[in-house]
Design a protein around this motif. Structure first.
Motif, PDB file in Angstrom:
ATOM      1  N   ALA A  89       0.831  -1.216   0.000  1.00  0.00           N
ATOM      2  CA  ALA A  89       0.000   0.000   0.000  1.00  0.00           C
ATOM      3  C   ALA A  89       0.862   1.260   0.000  1.00  0.00           C
ATOM      4  O   ALA A  89       0.573   2.224  -0.711  1.00  0.00           O
ATOM      5  CB  ALA A  89      -0.935  -0.007   1.203  1.00  0.00           C
ATOM      6  N   SER A 119       1.493   3.962  -3.503  1.00  0.00           N
ATOM      7  CA  SER A 119       1.063   5.362  -3.424  1.00  0.00           C
ATOM      8  C   SER A 119       2.062   6.320  -4.080  1.00  0.00           C
ATOM      9  O   SER A 119       1.753   7.474  -4.299  1.00  0.00           O
ATOM     10  CB  SER A 119       0.839   5.768  -1.967  1.00  0.00           C
ATOM     11  N   TRP A 120       3.240   5.856  -4.441  1.00  0.00           N
ATOM     12  CA  TRP A 120       4.268   6.731  -5.002  1.00  0.00           C
ATOM     13  C   TRP A 120       3.880   7.325  -6.342  1.00  0.00           C
ATOM     14  O   TRP A 120       4.076   8.499  -6.600  1.00  0.00           O
ATOM     15  CB  TRP A 120       5.577   5.998  -5.183  1.00  0.00           C
ATOM     16  N   GLY A 171       0.782   6.482  -8.243  1.00  0.00           N
ATOM     17  CA  GLY A 171      -0.644   6.562  -8.520  1.00  0.00           C
ATOM     18  C   GLY A 171      -1.069   5.547  -9.567  1.00  0.00           C
ATOM     19  O   GLY A 171      -0.250   4.941 -10.253  1.00  0.00           O
TER      20      GLY A 171
END
Length: 68
Positions: A6, A10-11, A13
């Motif tokens: 997770a 998130s880095w 997208g």
């Protein structure tokens, strides 16, 4: 560096197109939770070639049709 799928996912997208050397994250259950990671070998002809661990209890190459 990342400690979970997770956090790593998130880095860039969801709309990012992967390149060789990138990590690629998967949501196999399609429940909005990332649950697997691989390393991109290359992207060609609408396919992403990866190296993944913990796939049938081994490390192996996989081919993913991009956009699925």
């Amino acid at each position: 560096k990342f400690s979970s799928c997770a956090v790593g996912a998130s880095w860039k997208g969801k709309g990012y197109t992967p390149s060789a050397g990138d990590f690629i994250f998967f949501d196999w259950n399609k429940d909005g939770q990332v649950d697997h990671v691989g390393i991109v070998v290359n992207v060609a002809n609408g396919r992403v070639n990866t190296i993944e661990g913990n796939t049938s209890n081994m490390v192996q190459e996989e081919v993913i049709n991009w956009g699925e």
